[in-house]
Design a protein around this motif. Structure first.
Motif, PDB file in Angstrom:
ATOM      1  N   GLY A  38       0.779   3.749  -2.504  1.00 28.52           N
ATOM      2  CA  GLY A  38      -0.361   3.056  -1.918  1.00 28.52           C
ATOM      3  C   GLY A  38      -0.301   3.211  -0.412  1.00 28.52           C
ATOM      4  N   THR A  39      -1.418   3.556   0.170  1.00 26.82           N
ATOM      5  CA  THR A  39      -1.460   3.783   1.606  1.00 26.82           C
ATOM      6  C   THR A  39      -2.731   3.170   2.181  1.00 26.82           C
ATOM      7  OG1 THR A  39      -1.345   5.499   3.322  1.00 26.82           O
ATOM      8  CG2 THR A  39      -2.583   6.048   1.361  1.00 26.82           C
ATOM      9  N   PRO A  40      -2.695   2.742   3.433  1.00 28.48           N
ATOM     10  CA  PRO A  40      -3.936   2.266   4.039  1.00 28.48           C
ATOM     11  C   PRO A  40      -4.853   3.459   4.281  1.00 28.48           C
ATOM     12  CG  PRO A  40      -2.193   2.345   5.679  1.00 28.48           C
ATOM     13  CD  PRO A  40      -1.569   2.680   4.353  1.00 28.48           C
ATOM     14  N   GLY A  41      -6.130   3.229   4.268  1.00 30.32           N
ATOM     15  CA  GLY A  41      -7.061   4.302   4.597  1.00 30.32           C
ATOM     16  C   GLY A  41      -8.021   4.654   3.490  1.00 30.32           C
ATOM     17  N   ALA A  51      -5.939   7.827   7.321  1.00 30.64           N
ATOM     18  CA  ALA A  51      -4.910   6.792   7.336  1.00 30.64           C
ATOM     19  C   ALA A  51      -4.754   6.333   8.784  1.00 30.64           C
ATOM     20  CB  ALA A  51      -3.594   7.330   6.782  1.00 30.64           C
ATOM     21  N   SER A  53      -3.414   3.892  10.430  1.00 32.74           N
ATOM     22  CA  SER A  53      -2.128   3.455  10.971  1.00 32.74           C
ATOM     23  C   SER A  53      -1.055   4.548  10.898  1.00 32.74           C
ATOM     24  CB  SER A  53      -1.651   2.202  10.242  1.00 32.74           C
ATOM     25  OG  SER A  53      -1.507   2.474   8.864  1.00 32.74           O
ATOM     26  N   SER A  76      -1.784   9.073  -5.419  1.00 28.04           N
ATOM     27  CA  SER A  76      -2.047   8.432  -4.132  1.00 28.04           C
ATOM     28  C   SER A  76      -3.254   7.529  -4.316  1.00 28.04           C
ATOM     29  CB  SER A  76      -2.369   9.469  -3.057  1.00 28.04           C
ATOM     30  OG  SER A  76      -1.331  10.380  -2.922  1.00 28.04           O
ATOM     31  N   THR A  78      -5.151   3.536  -2.647  1.00 27.37           N
ATOM     32  CA  THR A  78      -5.118   2.571  -1.553  1.00 27.37           C
ATOM     33  C   THR A  78      -4.081   1.507  -1.851  1.00 27.37           C
ATOM     34  OG1 THR A  78      -6.828   1.179  -2.524  1.00 27.37           O
ATOM     35  CG2 THR A  78      -7.567   2.920  -1.011  1.00 27.37           C
ATOM     36  N   MET A  79      -3.607   0.853  -0.806  1.00 26.68           N
ATOM     37  CA  MET A  79      -2.581  -0.178  -0.986  1.00 26.68           C
ATOM     38  C   MET A  79      -3.083  -1.301  -1.882  1.00 26.68           C
ATOM     39  SD  MET A  79      -0.879  -0.310   2.808  1.00 26.68           S
ATOM     40  CE  MET A  79       0.077  -1.754   2.492  1.00 26.68           C
ATOM     41  N   SER A  80      -4.341  -1.715  -1.689  1.00 24.00           N
ATOM     42  CA  SER A  80      -4.859  -2.827  -2.498  1.00 24.00           C
ATOM     43  C   SER A  80      -4.949  -2.452  -3.969  1.00 24.00           C
ATOM     44  CB  SER A  80      -6.220  -3.282  -1.975  1.00 24.00           C
ATOM     45  OG  SER A  80      -7.128  -2.209  -1.966  1.00 24.00           O
ATOM     46  N   THR A  81      -5.324  -1.220  -4.264  1.00 23.96           N
ATOM     47  CA  THR A  81      -5.391  -0.788  -5.659  1.00 23.96           C
ATOM     48  C   THR A  81      -4.007  -0.755  -6.284  1.00 23.96           C
ATOM     49  OG1 THR A  81      -7.364   0.526  -5.228  1.00 23.96           O
ATOM     50  CG2 THR A  81      -6.111   1.076  -7.204  1.00 23.96           C
ATOM     51  N   GLN A 101       6.678  -1.930  -0.540  1.00 18.91           N
ATOM     52  CA  GLN A 101       5.660  -1.875   0.497  1.00 18.91           C
ATOM     53  C   GLN A 101       6.320  -1.661   1.849  1.00 18.91           C
ATOM     54  OE1 GLN A 101       2.872  -5.108   0.457  1.00 18.91           O
ATOM     55  NE2 GLN A 101       2.112  -4.635   2.483  1.00 18.91           N
TER      56      GLN A 101
END
Length: 103
Positions: A38-41, A51, A53, A76, A78-81, A101
């Motif tokens: 999970g990654t921001p963006g 992304a 950050s 890959s 999103t972090m929320s998913t 995380q």
């Protein structure tokens, strides 16, 4: 890892952490069913398009890179998913599920 671009260093750190966690759990990496990052963006079909950050992470072919050493799907998202999937029990029949995380 010194001298590698920041995105590549981050990927290598992720790989090392996964190998170490597998070893500590006495589970060979080869026995993993899947790995999700999970990654921001903005993610589209598993490709990290943006992304904010971690700018060097965008465009890095993480799925292709992981297929060189991991015999399991590398996803890959999103972090929320990924957090929702982990907390909702995405693997109800699995004996072990790891959620990590960064930041």
């Amino acid at each position: 890892m010194r001298g590698l671009p920041r995105g590549r260093r981050l990927f290598e750190a992720l790989r090392s952490a996964l190998v170490a966690a597998s070893a500590e759990a006495a589970l060979p990496v080869e026995s993993l069913w899947a790995v999700t990052v999970g990654t921001p963006g903005v993610i589209d079909r598993g490709e990290i398009l943006l992304a904010p950050s971690i700018p060097e992470w965008a465009g890095l072919p993480v799925q292709r890179m992981s297929s060189r050493w991991l015999d399991a799907p590398f996803i890959s998202t999103t972090m929320s998913t990924s957090l929702c999937c982990a907390s909702d029990g995405a693997a109800p029949n699995a004996d072990d599920l790891v959620f990590a995380q960064r930041g």
